[in-house]
Design a protein around this motif. Structure first.
Motif, PDB file in Angstrom:
ATOM      1  N   THR A 154      59.920  29.002  35.447  1.00  0.00           N
ATOM      2  CA  THR A 154      58.682  29.576  35.983  1.00  0.00           C
ATOM      3  C   THR A 154      58.964  30.222  37.342  1.00  0.00           C
ATOM      4  O   THR A 154      59.920  29.855  38.034  1.00  0.00           O
ATOM      5  CB  THR A 154      57.578  28.513  36.171  1.00  0.00           C
ATOM      6  OG1 THR A 154      58.034  27.505  37.101  1.00  0.00           O
ATOM      7  CG2 THR A 154      57.209  27.858  34.851  1.00  0.00           C
ATOM      8  N   VAL A 155      58.113  31.172  37.697  1.00  0.00           N
ATOM      9  CA  VAL A 155      58.113  31.748  39.031  1.00  0.00           C
ATOM     10  C   VAL A 155      56.661  31.899  39.460  1.00  0.00           C
ATOM     11  O   VAL A 155      55.821  32.343  38.683  1.00  0.00           O
ATOM     12  CB  VAL A 155      58.841  33.114  39.073  1.00  0.00           C
ATOM     13  CG1 VAL A 155      58.228  34.111  38.101  1.00  0.00           C
ATOM     14  CG2 VAL A 155      58.817  33.695  40.490  1.00  0.00           C
ATOM     15  N   GLU A 156      56.359  31.482  40.677  1.00  0.00           N
ATOM     16  CA  GLU A 156      54.989  31.563  41.186  1.00  0.00           C
ATOM     17  C   GLU A 156      54.794  32.886  41.918  1.00  0.00           C
ATOM     18  O   GLU A 156      55.606  33.281  42.748  1.00  0.00           O
ATOM     19  CB  GLU A 156      54.697  30.387  42.109  1.00  0.00           C
ATOM     20  CG  GLU A 156      54.751  29.046  41.393  1.00  0.00           C
ATOM     21  CD  GLU A 156      54.184  27.915  42.228  1.00  0.00           C
ATOM     22  OE1 GLU A 156      53.559  28.199  43.277  1.00  0.00           O
ATOM     23  OE2 GLU A 156      54.357  26.756  41.833  1.00  0.00           O
ATOM     24  N   VAL A 157      53.681  33.548  41.582  1.00  0.00           N
ATOM     25  CA  VAL A 157      53.375  34.849  42.174  1.00  0.00           C
ATOM     26  C   VAL A 157      51.887  34.902  42.512  1.00  0.00           C
ATOM     27  O   VAL A 157      51.047  34.421  41.739  1.00  0.00           O
ATOM     28  CB  VAL A 157      53.724  36.006  41.204  1.00  0.00           C
ATOM     29  CG1 VAL A 157      53.273  37.340  41.776  1.00  0.00           C
ATOM     30  CG2 VAL A 157      55.216  36.044  40.941  1.00  0.00           C
ATOM     31  N   THR A 158      51.565  35.483  43.658  1.00  0.00           N
ATOM     32  CA  THR A 158      50.174  35.678  44.047  1.00  0.00           C
ATOM     33  C   THR A 158      49.760  37.099  43.701  1.00  0.00           C
ATOM     34  O   THR A 158      50.364  38.063  44.189  1.00  0.00           O
ATOM     35  CB  THR A 158      49.983  35.438  45.554  1.00  0.00           C
ATOM     36  OG1 THR A 158      50.386  34.107  45.870  1.00  0.00           O
ATOM     37  CG2 THR A 158      48.521  35.632  45.940  1.00  0.00           C
ATOM     38  N   LEU A 159      48.745  37.221  42.860  1.00  0.00           N
ATOM     39  CA  LEU A 159      48.268  38.526  42.419  1.00  0.00           C
ATOM     40  C   LEU A 159      47.073  38.967  43.263  1.00  0.00           C
ATOM     41  O   LEU A 159      46.400  38.143  43.897  1.00  0.00           O
ATOM     42  CB  LEU A 159      47.857  38.463  40.949  1.00  0.00           C
ATOM     43  CG  LEU A 159      48.960  38.083  39.951  1.00  0.00           C
ATOM     44  CD1 LEU A 159      48.387  38.048  38.530  1.00  0.00           C
ATOM     45  CD2 LEU A 159      50.128  39.048  40.025  1.00  0.00           C
ATOM     46  N   PRO A 160      46.764  40.268  43.284  1.00  0.00           N
ATOM     47  CA  PRO A 160      45.595  40.762  44.021  1.00  0.00           C
ATOM     48  C   PRO A 160      44.294  40.175  43.462  1.00  0.00           C
ATOM     49  O   PRO A 160      44.261  39.633  42.346  1.00  0.00           O
ATOM     50  CB  PRO A 160      45.654  42.276  43.812  1.00  0.00           C
ATOM     51  CG  PRO A 160      47.066  42.564  43.430  1.00  0.00           C
ATOM     52  CD  PRO A 160      47.543  41.363  42.671  1.00  0.00           C
ATOM     53  N   VAL A 161      43.223  40.329  44.213  1.00  0.00           N
ATOM     54  CA  VAL A 161      41.933  39.766  43.796  1.00  0.00           C
ATOM     55  C   VAL A 161      41.341  40.509  42.600  1.00  0.00           C
ATOM     56  O   VAL A 161      40.317  40.086  42.055  1.00  0.00           O
ATOM     57  CB  VAL A 161      40.923  39.777  44.963  1.00  0.00           C
ATOM     58  CG1 VAL A 161      41.396  38.854  46.072  1.00  0.00           C
ATOM     59  CG2 VAL A 161      40.709  41.202  45.482  1.00  0.00           C
ATOM     60  N   THR A 162      41.974  41.597  42.183  1.00  0.00           N
ATOM     61  CA  THR A 162      41.528  42.303  40.986  1.00  0.00           C
ATOM     62  C   THR A 162      41.990  41.608  39.710  1.00  0.00           C
ATOM     63  O   THR A 162      41.542  41.965  38.614  1.00  0.00           O
ATOM     64  CB  THR A 162      42.067  43.745  40.985  1.00  0.00           C
ATOM     65  OG1 THR A 162      43.486  43.716  41.218  1.00  0.00           O
ATOM     66  CG2 THR A 162      41.394  44.575  42.074  1.00  0.00           C
ATOM     67  N   ALA A 163      42.879  40.621  39.826  1.00  0.00           N
ATOM     68  CA  ALA A 163      43.298  39.872  38.645  1.00  0.00           C
ATOM     69  C   ALA A 163      42.096  39.124  38.081  1.00  0.00           C
ATOM     70  O   ALA A 163      41.214  38.687  38.822  1.00  0.00           O
ATOM     71  CB  ALA A 163      44.409  38.894  39.011  1.00  0.00           C
ATOM     72  N   PRO A 164      42.029  38.955  36.759  1.00  0.00           N
ATOM     73  CA  PRO A 164      40.833  38.355  36.152  1.00  0.00           C
ATOM     74  C   PRO A 164      40.623  36.906  36.561  1.00  0.00           C
ATOM     75  O   PRO A 164      41.572  36.125  36.669  1.00  0.00           O
ATOM     76  CB  PRO A 164      41.108  38.467  34.651  1.00  0.00           C
ATOM     77  CG  PRO A 164      42.593  38.539  34.543  1.00  0.00           C
ATOM     78  CD  PRO A 164      43.041  39.301  35.748  1.00  0.00           C
ATOM     79  N   SER A 165      39.368  36.558  36.795  1.00  0.00           N
ATOM     80  CA  SER A 165      38.988  35.171  37.059  1.00  0.00           C
ATOM     81  C   SER A 165      37.532  35.023  36.633  1.00  0.00           C
ATOM     82  O   SER A 165      36.616  35.240  37.416  1.00  0.00           O
ATOM     83  CB  SER A 165      39.162  34.823  38.540  1.00  0.00           C
ATOM     84  OG  SER A 165      38.898  33.447  38.759  1.00  0.00           O
ATOM     85  N   TYR A 166      37.332  34.680  35.373  1.00  0.00           N
ATOM     86  CA  TYR A 166      35.968  34.625  34.851  1.00  0.00           C
ATOM     87  C   TYR A 166      35.814  33.544  33.792  1.00  0.00           C
ATOM     88  O   TYR A 166      36.798  33.071  33.211  1.00  0.00           O
ATOM     89  CB  TYR A 166      35.546  35.980  34.281  1.00  0.00           C
ATOM     90  CG  TYR A 166      36.375  36.455  33.102  1.00  0.00           C
ATOM     91  CD1 TYR A 166      36.083  36.030  31.806  1.00  0.00           C
ATOM     92  CD2 TYR A 166      37.431  37.347  33.279  1.00  0.00           C
ATOM     93  CE1 TYR A 166      36.838  36.469  30.726  1.00  0.00           C
ATOM     94  CE2 TYR A 166      38.187  37.787  32.211  1.00  0.00           C
ATOM     95  CZ  TYR A 166      37.886  37.350  30.936  1.00  0.00           C
ATOM     96  OH  TYR A 166      38.632  37.778  29.868  1.00  0.00           O
ATOM     97  N   THR A 167      34.566  33.172  33.571  1.00  0.00           N
ATOM     98  CA  THR A 167      34.223  32.228  32.509  1.00  0.00           C
ATOM     99  C   THR A 167      33.181  32.879  31.609  1.00  0.00           C
ATOM    100  O   THR A 167      32.400  33.734  32.049  1.00  0.00           O
ATOM    101  CB  THR A 167      33.650  30.921  33.067  1.00  0.00           C
ATOM    102  OG1 THR A 167      32.464  31.207  33.817  1.00  0.00           O
ATOM    103  CG2 THR A 167      34.657  30.227  33.971  1.00  0.00           C
ATOM    104  N   THR A 168      33.192  32.499  30.351  1.00  0.00           N
ATOM    105  CA  THR A 168      32.235  33.026  29.386  1.00  0.00           C
ATOM    106  C   THR A 168      31.523  31.876  28.693  1.00  0.00           C
ATOM    107  O   THR A 168      32.005  30.745  28.666  1.00  0.00           O
ATOM    108  CB  THR A 168      32.935  33.894  28.323  1.00  0.00           C
ATOM    109  OG1 THR A 168      33.956  33.123  27.694  1.00  0.00           O
ATOM    110  CG2 THR A 168      33.557  35.131  28.953  1.00  0.00           C
ATOM    111  N   SER A 169      30.374  32.176  28.127  1.00  0.00           N
ATOM    112  CA  SER A 169      29.591  31.176  27.397  1.00  0.00           C
ATOM    113  C   SER A 169      29.689  31.428  25.900  1.00  0.00           C
ATOM    114  O   SER A 169      29.549  32.560  25.445  1.00  0.00           O
ATOM    115  CB  SER A 169      28.120  31.242  27.826  1.00  0.00           C
ATOM    116  OG  SER A 169      27.313  30.447  26.974  1.00  0.00           O
TER     117      SER A 169
END
Length: 327
Positions: A278-293
């Protein structure tokens, strides 16, 4: 029922076709290309949906339709192709059907919201449709065409807005259309370079050409990179439920998992199970972060995903081992 399934040669279409045949339905699969592995008991009609004539006699007797065939692209240069495949083809399919049709199920997408820019969370079917891509716009138009067809033809219609779908067998395949650039550090570089994210590119460059390292991603604002991931067999089961349901009128139903997946934590689990790095990377805030119902799918269709996260990881690792042994 005699059911037409478009996109029957694709991964979701094949799974839907197989489940329908197992449940005793007669299936006519439509696709632009022949299936690599035809489903025993299904018949196939190969050709372009956009070329179907009105009142096509080859579709006589079809009682229900699962319209899964579509073209996916996020490149603005593909706007015309997206319109032809997702809008024109939907209109031609509707006009090609005969009087025996009673039910029409359309595969749509969370891109109509879009999921990457939610006005509120969890995303549900009442969220405004404000697509930001030609793909999302083409699906909005397809949704409206199906609603129109239902009103004018007296059909029961269902729009299923799919969550992100992955087959467990493909998720650890670096050459997979979805998984390669999402989970493999070596395949992510091109996407981040095109977006101008030089910091991310620099972090990934040491892993160029390395298909044994998974990307453990987080966002610059501390939020997880998260989305709903549904296994292909579960998605197919949801489509079958929509075809067999007794809903009337027009329904819009989000089809997704019970909870979203933190892709960073998921990558760690996959790597541990498959023996990958594994490699840890910090992505921009445009990367997806959502929940759906998926509440409406559970209530109206009785939908219950069967492949949980642990089972997904187990199947993915098993498929990876088998693929490695064949190489």
């Amino acid at each position: 029922m005699h059911i037409a399934v478009t996109g029957a040669s694709g991964r979701v279409g094949r799974a839907v076709t197989a489940q329908l045949v197992e449940r005793g339905h007669s299936v006519l699969g439509l696709d632009l290309v022949p299936p690599r592995e035809p489903v025993d008991g299904a018949e196939y009609l190969i050709g372009d949906l956009a070329a179907l004539p009105a009142g096509d006699p080859r579709l006589d007797g079809v009682e229900a339709v699962a319209h899964l065939g579509a073209y996916m692209s996020w490149d603005p240069a593909d706007a015309e192709r997206l319109f032809d495949a997702n809008v024109t083809a939907t209109m031609r399919l509707i006009r090609a059907l005969g009087p025996s049709v009673r039910r029409f199920v359309l595969a749509s997408t969370g891109e109509v919201y879009p999921e990457n820019a939610p006005a509120y969370q969890p995303l549900d079917e009442d969220h405004p449709r404000n697509p930001t891509t030609w793909y999302g716009a083409s699906k909005v138009l397809a949704e409206d065409l199906v609603a129109f067809a239902g009103r004018t033809n007296g059909w029961s219609t269902v729009v299923l807005r799919f969550s992100h779908t992955q087959d467990p067998a493909e998720i650890l395949d670096p050459d997979s259309f979805f998984s390669g650039p999402r989970f493999f550090a070596s395949r992510r570089i091109a996407r981040e370079r095109a977006a101008g994210n030089t910091d991310v590119v620099a972090a990934l460059e040491p892993f160029a050409g390395d298909d044994s390292t998974l990307l453990v991603a987080s966002r610059a604002d501390g939020a997880p990179v998260a989305m709903g991931i549904l296994a292909t067999p579960d998605l197919a089961a949801g489509v079958v439920l929509a075809l067999e349901a007794d809903t009337t009128g027009h329904e819009v139903i989000g089809l997704g998992p019970d909870e979203s997946t933190d892709l960073g934590a998921f990558a760690r689990e996959l790597a541990a199970a498959a023996g990958l790095g594994t490699v840890e990377v910090t992505l921009p805030v445009t990367a997806p972060s959502y929940t759906t119902s998926n509440a409406r799918a559970r209530d109206l269709l009785g939908f219950r995903p069967a492949v949980d996260r642990a089972e997904f990881v187990r199947r993915a690792a098993e498929a990876h081992r088998e693929r490695t042994q064949r190489a």
